[in-house]
Write an enzyme that holds these catalytic residues in place. Structure first.
Site, mmCIF file in Angstrom:
data_model
loop_
_atom_site.group_PDB
_atom_site.id
_atom_site.type_symbol
_atom_site.label_atom_id
_atom_site.label_comp_id
_atom_site.label_asym_id
_atom_site.label_seq_id
_atom_site.Cartn_x
_atom_site.Cartn_y
_atom_site.Cartn_z
ATOM 1 N N LYS A 195 11.618 -8.293 -5.135
ATOM 2 C CA LYS A 195 12.904 -8.547 -4.259
ATOM 3 C C LYS A 195 14.361 -8.008 -4.979
ATOM 4 O O LYS A 195 14.513 -8.625 -5.974
ATOM 5 C CB LYS A 195 12.202 -9.760 -3.923
ATOM 6 C CG LYS A 195 14.228 -10.450 -2.812
ATOM 7 C CD LYS A 195 13.766 -11.770 -2.875
ATOM 8 C CE LYS A 195 15.118 -12.355 -1.803
ATOM 9 N NZ LYS A 195 14.920 -13.962 -1.932
ATOM 10 N N LYS A 248 10.957 -6.374 -0.138
ATOM 11 C CA LYS A 248 12.227 -6.568 0.126
ATOM 12 C C LYS A 248 13.637 -6.228 -0.306
ATOM 13 O O LYS A 248 13.622 -6.032 -1.584
ATOM 14 C CB LYS A 248 12.100 -8.086 0.300
ATOM 15 C CG LYS A 248 13.513 -8.907 1.044
ATOM 16 C CD LYS A 248 13.419 -10.059 1.540
ATOM 17 C CE LYS A 248 14.420 -11.004 1.805
ATOM 18 N NZ LYS A 248 14.865 -11.781 0.696
#
Ligand code: PBG
Length: 324
Positions: A195, A248
């Protein structure tokens, strides 16, 4: 001798193009995020995410049922609680919006998978993803204990899978241990393994009211300049017991999705995040791009890069389009 090949031959008509298509996009690889708030009969559009709503449990349940009827197999729940404190206590409350929504959605759509986001940023009054020490740095090891309690409470409420998004070290192991100790040995963890600290989460923070009151998330989310580090994060989470992984934001990290696809046998989800969605919506509203084609091209590209699943705010729109 070989003629130089005419590559256009397979593009001459729609039927041949369909046959030659390498990446197939279907509704059953999509996961729809839902933002669950307190109260009843609340359906409030998020200004920076047109078509996405803050929903009370009753409305989130209706939405989930509708999504399931459209062919979407899973929702990812985010809680937007009213009660917030320094240590994110309400994240493990059986009365919090997510825990109540899990049970309601399971009753209304028994065959839908209910996945829950596990993080503290929506539950702390300072908006940080963890518990802060006196000097405002995050106490990693105190945080993962709270995250583990939140994950267990989601499991107790009936979640099918938990998805830790906090990016603390060793949290997958801590959550796995806590789930097992509570008897949830068969409940899978889908970790947000790589992330990045991304500007593209901006509209999400409007939706979840989870922007940090001061400072940033650079001490735990990754520098977008790093690729090897993403792989290290992912391999660490897999080692700790992750059953599936999330990368992400998806679009700025398609290269990471591809690299990881070649390195693990686990399912990979790309998170087509709020800012990616908002950009398409904003440009389409101005007539600058064709929003529907941008949606399809975006989702297809994430699949082409190697994601099995896509978490996307387009889920409902895409599924509705497929039904027309
Ligand atoms: C943290 C979390 C965030 C997102 C998913 N989980 C926000 C953040 O890290 O600041 C962002 C998702 C999106 O932008 O769509 N609970």
């Amino acid at each position: 001798m070989n003629q130089p090949h005419r590559n256009r031959r397979l593009r001459t008509c729609p039927a041949l193009r369909t046959l030659a298509r390498e990446t197939r996009l279907t509704t059953d690889c999509l996961i729809a995020p839902l933002f669950v708030v307190e109260g009843t009969n609340v359906r409030r559009e998020i200004s920076s995410l047109p078509g996405v709503f803050n929903l009370s449990v009753d409305k989130a349940t209706e939405e989930a049922r509708l999504l399931f009827d459209l062919g979407i197999p899973a929702v990812l729940l985010f809680g937007v609680p009213e009660h917030r404190d320094a240590t994110g206590t309400s994240s493990a409350s059986p009365q919090a919006p997510v825990q109540r929504a899990i049970a309601a959605i399971r009753a209304a759509a028994p065959d839908m998978a209910v996945i829950t986001d596990v993080c503290l940023c929506e539950y702390t009054d300072h908006g940080h993803c963890g518990i802060l020490r006196g000097d405002a740095t995050i106490d990693n090891d105190a945080t993962i204990e709270v995250l583990a309690r939140a994950a267990v409470s989601h499991a107790d409420a009936g979640a099918h899978m938990v998805a830790p998004s906090d990016m603390m070290d060793l949290r997958v192991a801590a959550i796995r241990r806590a789930l097992d100790a509570a008897g949830h040995t068969e409940l899978p963890i889908m970790s947000y393994a790589a992330k990045y600290a991304s500007c593209f989460y901006g509209p999400f923070r409007d939706a979840a009211q989870s922007a940090p009151a001061f400072g940033d998330r650079l001490s735990h989310q990754m520098d977008p300049a790093n690729a090897r580090e993403a792989l290290r994060e992912i391999l660490t989470d897999i080692d700790e017991g992750a059953d599936a992984i999330i990368i992400k934001p998806a679009l700025p990290a398609l290269d990471i999705i591809r690299t990881v696809r070649d390195q693990t046998l686990l399912p990979i989800a790309g998170y087509n995040v709020s800012g990616e969605y908002a950009m398409v919506k904003a440009a389409a509203a101005r007539g600058w791009i064709d929003g529907e084609r941008a949606m399809i091209e975006t989702l297809t590209a994430i699949r082409r890069a190697g994601a099995d699943l896509i978490i996307t705010y387009f889920a409902r729109e895409y599924a509705s389009l497929r039904q027309r």
